[in-house]
Enzyme design. Structure first.
Site, short mmCIF file in Angstrom:
data_model
loop_
_atom_site.label_atom_id
_atom_site.label_comp_id
_atom_site.label_asym_id
_atom_site.label_seq_id
_atom_site.Cartn_x
_atom_site.Cartn_y
_atom_site.Cartn_z
CD GLU A 14 -0.12 -1.54 -6.39
OE1 GLU A 14 0.27 -2.49 -5.76
OE2 GLU A 14 -1.07 -0.81 -5.86
CG HIS B 46 -1.00 -3.21 -2.62
ND1 HIS B 46 -1.36 -3.39 -3.96
CD2 HIS B 46 -1.87 -3.64 -2.06
CE1 HIS B 46 -2.36 -4.09 -4.12
NE2 HIS B 46 -2.77 -4.38 -3.18
#
Lengths: 554, 554
Positions: free
Chosen positions: B194, B367
Site C-alpha cells: 500500500e 499508514h
C-alpha cells in the site's frame, strides 16, 4: 443608539470569513469605505459565480458616502468594485498598480469611462468630508500596498490593509517601520489589523527564499520548466523571470490574468523583463527544452485555468512532456486541495517531475504570522483593537495575541459583518447592527438568486426532477390528456423499468379521487400528486426528485 | 493474451485513487478477491451516496470465484461487500473484528442470514481452489489486520493490506517481523504494497504518543472534554478511555458508528472499558463538567455526524459550553478541510477551547511513511512490485522508493484499475485489460445513475430548469392552451420581471412559425423552442437553464 459627532466602525465583509473585504469608517455624516472585494462560492452555492458584500447600508446613506479607498489589488479587496460602482458611483483612491488592476475590471464591465480614479501613494494626504486620511507603506504578496490612517475628532483609526514584515523584500518595497512607529507614538485610538495567519506561530519567511529555490530548480532542470503561481504576486513573477534569465531560458506566459498582470506591472515599472525574453507558445517548440520556461495561472487547481489545461494536454501549442519540471509555487487554500492533487496526479502521468507541497520552499505566505501581528500591535499600541480579515478562529487567535501584549479584553471587539463599534469620548461599545450579508452574482443577475433558488437547485442536483403534466377540460374537469411523466436527472432505466409506468398510474388514480371531491382546487390536486407519487418513488428508489405537477386546462 | 496455468493479478479498485479497494489474484480457473471497499463521492457526483467497484469481470467469471479475503475492517476495504454479495454470494474470510464489522453491514442490508463468514487469524492456512493462502499480522489504525500470502505454482504473491510499523503498539498487536522475514527469505515473486503515505519522508510516529497528548489535555481541562476521532481506530478509543479514567471522567458516546464499534470491539475483547464508565448524554448533565468526557464521530467534518451537530448545538441533551475542551483527534483527508474549519469556527463561537491541526500531536497516521515502505520492501525482497492503494503520484513515489532499493524499473508495474499483470515462468508483463470502473449507488439504485443523469443534475444545479408546456389539438395542431412557462432554480423576480413574459411570447412565436412549416415533427418543434428561448434567456441573464418543452395533444 446613534450619537452625533461619533465615530462608527464596522465591516460589510471580511470578518467571520476570508474574502469580500469591505470596511466602513463613519464620522457623523461622512462615510469612507475601505476596499470592496469579492469571494468565490463554495460548492453549496450552486450556479453562483461570485459573492459580494450586501451594500444596503451604503445605498440607504448614499449622500454621505465620500469615497472608496483601496488598500491593494487582490480580488478579495477589489473584486466587488464594478458591482458597487454600478449602484453607487463614488471616487476611488488607490496606488498606481492597484488602480491599474481595478481599471482592467472596470473596462470589462464598461464602467471605466464614468469612474473617477485618484492615484495616491504612501505620502499622500487626502480629505474626505471631515476626515483627514494619510497612508503608510506595507509589504504583502503584491506591490503597492498601503495601510490607512484616519485622523478623526475622536482619535486616530488605523487600518493595516494586508501585510507581512518582509525585511528583505524582492523589489525593496519595505514595510515603513519609521512611519508606523510615528503613528503609534502619536497615539492610536483603534487598530483594525488583518488576521489571516493568526493561527501560525513565528514569522513568515521572506519572499527572497523562494527565489533561491526557484533558481536551484531551474538550474537542475534538464528540460522545460513550468511555474504556476498567483498572477498578482508580482515579486514571485520577478523571481521566476530572474531564474529563467539566469538559466538562459525564454519565457511563455499562459493564462489571461497572467498576461494582464505582466503587462500592467511592467508598463508601470513594477516588473522588469529583459528584452526579447517573452515568447509565444508556438515559438517555444522551436527551442531546445532546456531553453524554455513557462509561467502560468492555475496554482489553486482552478479547473479552467492554465495549469489544469496543461495537465490534460488542453493547449494545442504547448504540452507537458516527460522530463519537464512543473513547480507549484503556491499552497492550496482550504477547499482547493482536491483540485490541486488531481492536477498533480495528471502531471505525474504525463511524466513530469512535479515540485509541490508545503515543504518545497517554493512558496511563502503574503500574510504575517503571530510575531508579525504582535509587531504591528506593538508599533501601533492602540487603545482599542478590532481584528479583521479572517474566519472566526483567526479573529479569536488574534484577540489572544493582543491580550498577551496587554490590551484589555473588553477593549477588543470581535465583530461579525454588520456589527457596529461606536466610539465617543474615548469609550467604545458594540450594541447596534446595520444590514449586512452576501449578495450572490449569477450571470447578469445580482442578488436575485437567494435561498429559494439555491434550495431548488440543491434539490434538483441531488435527485433530479419529475414533471407530471395533465390536460383537463375547463368545463367538466375531465382529463383529456395525461398524466404524462417526464424525468430529468432522476432515474435511468432498465433498473427501474415499470417504475414510471406505475407512478403514472398512481398519478391518474390520485387525480380521479381528488377530482371527485373537489374539481377546482389546483393546489390540492398538485399537492396530492406530489405526495402520492413522492411516497411511491421514495419507497422504491430511496430518492426524492422534485415533483412538478402541471395542470393545463382547455 | 491469456496463458493457461498462469498467474494474473489486477485491481478492480484502489489504484489511481484512494478508496474502493478490490484486488484480484487469479491462477488458472481459481479467482480469489482481496477486499471490497467503497469510496465516498466528491461534489461532482451529484446525488450519489457511494461509489463501489464495477465487478463485471467477476460476474462474467462467477464460477471461478472462490472467496473474498478481507484484510481489515475499514470502509475502503469493506464498504462494497453488501453490494457485491447481492450479485455474487461467495464465502468471506476475515479476522474476528473485521467480520464483526462486516456482519453489522450485512445485517443492515438483510444479507447476514445467507452469507458465509469464516473467521481466520494470522496463523490460519486456507485453500481456495488450488491456491494455498496464509497470513501475517500487521499493524494499522484498527485492530486485527492481516497481510495475505498466496502460494501459487508460479511463485509467492504477498499482499500487505494496510500497514505501518508501530513498534510500541497500544494493544500489543505488533507487526510480525519474524514471519515477514521468513516469507521474504523463502522468496517472493510479487509484492502488492500500500502507497498511502509514499509521499511522506521518515517514519510514522507511534500511536502511543497520541495517548500522552490526550492525557495531558484531559488533565489540564477544567471542564468537559470532547474528543472526535475515527470510530474504527479502536486504539485511539482505548487511549481516550484511558485518559478519561485517569482524570475520573465518565464517558458519553455520540454517533451511531461510535456506539456500534465500541460495542463490537468491547464484546470481542479489543477494547477495555472500566465498569460503569459509559453513561448516557442526559446523565452527563447531572455531573460536574470536570467529570465528563465525550467520544464522538465527525472528525472529518461530515455534516451529519456528531461533531458537526455539536458545533451547531444540534443535540438536545448535550451541548458544548464555554470553557469546554474539544479535541479533533484526526487530520482532514484532502477534500474535507473546509468542512472541518467550519466546525472549528462554530466551536470557537460556542466558547470552546479547540485543539485542532497537525501540530497538536493528537493524531498520527495509520499508514507507514517512506522508511516503513522501504522496510516492507526489504523484508519481502520481491522480484516484481505492484504499488497499490494510492493515487497516481503516491504509486509513482512508491516506485521510486522500490528503485532506490534495487528493484529493476521494468519489474515495477504501476497499474490502473483493470490493467492485468500476467506472470509465467518468472516473467511478468502487462498488456491486457479487464472491464473495471466505478458503479454509483444512489438510494436503492446501483449503477443506474451514469453520465446522462449526472450531466443533467449538473445542468439543473447550475441554472435550474424552465418547463414550457403547450396543449395542441390532435386534429389541426391548433394551440389550445399555453405555452406556459414554469421555472425552478432559475430566476427570482423582480430583477427579471418581464423576462418570463417575453420568453412566453417567443415560445408562442416559435411554435406558430414552425407549426406552419410542419405540424407533426415534435422533435423539431421542441428543439426550436429550446433554441429560441435559450438564446433569449442567455442574452438577458447569462444563464442557461435546462429547457424542457412538453407538448400535450388532445
Amino acid at each position: 443608539m446613534s450619537v452625533t459627532n461619533a465615530l462608527s466602525i464596522f465591516a460589510l465583509g471580511g470578518v467571520y470569513e476570508i474574502g469580500k473585504n469591505m470596511y466602513v469608517i463613519q464620522y457623523d455624516d461622512d462615510i469612507v469605505v475601505i476596499d470592496c472585494g469579492s469571494k468565490f462560492p463554495d460548492e453549496s452555492y450552486l450556479g453562483i459565480d461570485l459573492i459580494i458584500p450586501d451594500i444596503t447600508y451604503l445605498l440607504e446613506n448614499r449622500e454621505k458616502v465620500r469615497g472608496l479607498i483601496i488598500t491593494h489589488g487582490h480580488e478579495d479587496h477589489i473584486g466587488g468594485i464594478p458591482y458597487f460602482l454600478k449602484q453607487l458611483n463614488i471616487p476611488l483612491y488607490g496606488t498606481r498598480l492597484t488602480l491599474g488592476l481595478v481599471a482592467e475590471k472596470l473596462k470589462e464591465h464598461h464602467l471605466l469611462h464614468d469612474s473617477e480614479l485618484n492615484t495616491i501613494h504612501s505620502d499622500s494626504e487626502i480629505t474626505l468630508g471631515s476626515l483627514q486620511i494619510s497612508f503608510f507603506q506595507t509589504n504583502h504578496s503584491i506591490p503597492d500596498c498601503l495601510g490607512v490612517v484616519f485622523d478623526t475628532p475622536e482619535g486616530t483609526v488605523v487600518h493595516t490593509g494586508d501585510f507581512k514584515f518582509d525585511l528583505t523584500p524582492v523589489n525593496n518595497q519595505s514595510p515603513d517601520l519609521y512611519k508606523m512607529a510615528a503613528i503609534g507614538q502619536k497615539g492610536v485610538l483603534v487598530l483594525l489589523s488583518e488576521s489571516t495567519n493568526a493561527e501560525r506561530s513565528g514569522f513568515t519567511p521572506s519572499e527572497i527564499h523562494v527565489g533561491e529555490h526557484l533558481k536551484e530548480a531551474f538550474t537542475k532542470a534538464k528540460q522545460r520548466v513550468f511555474v504556476s503561481t498567483f498572477a498578482s504576486n508580482v515579486y514571485r513573477l520577478q523571481q521566476v523571470i530572474d531564474a529563467a534569465y539566469l538559466t538562459n531560458r525564454k519565457l511563455v506566459l499562459l493564462g489571461r490574468s497572467m498576461v494582464n498582470v505582466v503587462r500592467i506591472a511592467s508598463e508601470q515599472g513594477y516588473l522588469y523583463i529583459p528584452e526579447g525574453m517573452l515568447i509565444e507558445a508556438e515559438e517555444a517548440n522551436q527551442l531546445d527544452p532546456s531553453q524554455v520556461a513557462v509561467l502560468c495561472t492555475g496554482s489553486q487547481g482552478e479547473p479552467n485555468a492554465a495549469l489544469a489545461r496543461l495537465s490534460t494536454s488542453g493547449y494545442r501549442h504547448i504540452k507537458v512532456r516527460p522530463g519537464d519540471t512543473v513547480i507549484l509555487s503556491a499552497t492550496p487554500i482550504p477547499g482547493n486541495e482536491r483540485n490541486v492533487t488531481r492536477i498533480v496526479d495528471n502531471l505525474f502521468i504525463l511524466g513530469a517531475k512535479v515540485i509541490y507541497g508545503s515543504g518545497t520552499g517554493m512558496h511563502v505566505s503574503g500574510h504575517g504570522s503571530q510575531e508579525e501581528l504582535k509587531l504591528m500591535l506593538t508599533l501601533m499600541k492602540p487603545t482599542y483593537f478590532i481584528p479583521i480579515h479572517g474566519e472566526y478562529r483567526m479573529l479569536q487567535q488574534h484577540r489572544i495575541l493582543a491580550e498577551s501584549l496587554g490590551i484589555e479584553t473588553e477593549n477588543i471587539f470581535i465583530i461579525n459583518n454588520g456589527d457596529v463599534v461606536d466610539f465617543h469620548n474615548h469609550e467604545a461599545w458594540q450594541e447596534r447592527k446595520v444590514p449586512a450579508g452576501s449578495t450572490l452574482v449569477d450571470g447578469l443577475g445580482i442578488g436575485d438568486v437567494g435561498t429559494v433558488i439555491l434550495r431548488d437547485r440543491k434539490h434538483l442536483s441531488e435527485d433530479g426532477i419529475l414533471v407530471v403534466v395533465v390536460t383537463r377540460s375547463k368545463t367538466d374537469g375531465k382529463i383529456l390528456s395525461g398524466p404524462d411523466l417526464i424525468s430529468r436527472g432522476f432515474v435511468f432505466a432498465p433498473e427501474f423499468e415499470g417504475l414510471l409506468e406505475e407512478a403514472t398510474r398512481i398519478a391518474a388514480q390520485t387525480l380521479a379521487t381528488l377530482s371527485e371531491e373537489n374539481v377546482q382546487q389546483w393546489n390540492r390536486l398538485k399537492q396530492g400528486i406530489r405526495e402520492s407519487i413522492g411516497q411511491y418513488l421514495y419507497t422504491n428508489t430511496k430518492r426524492r426528485p422534485m415533483i412538478l405537477p402541471i395542470i393545463m386546462e382547455v
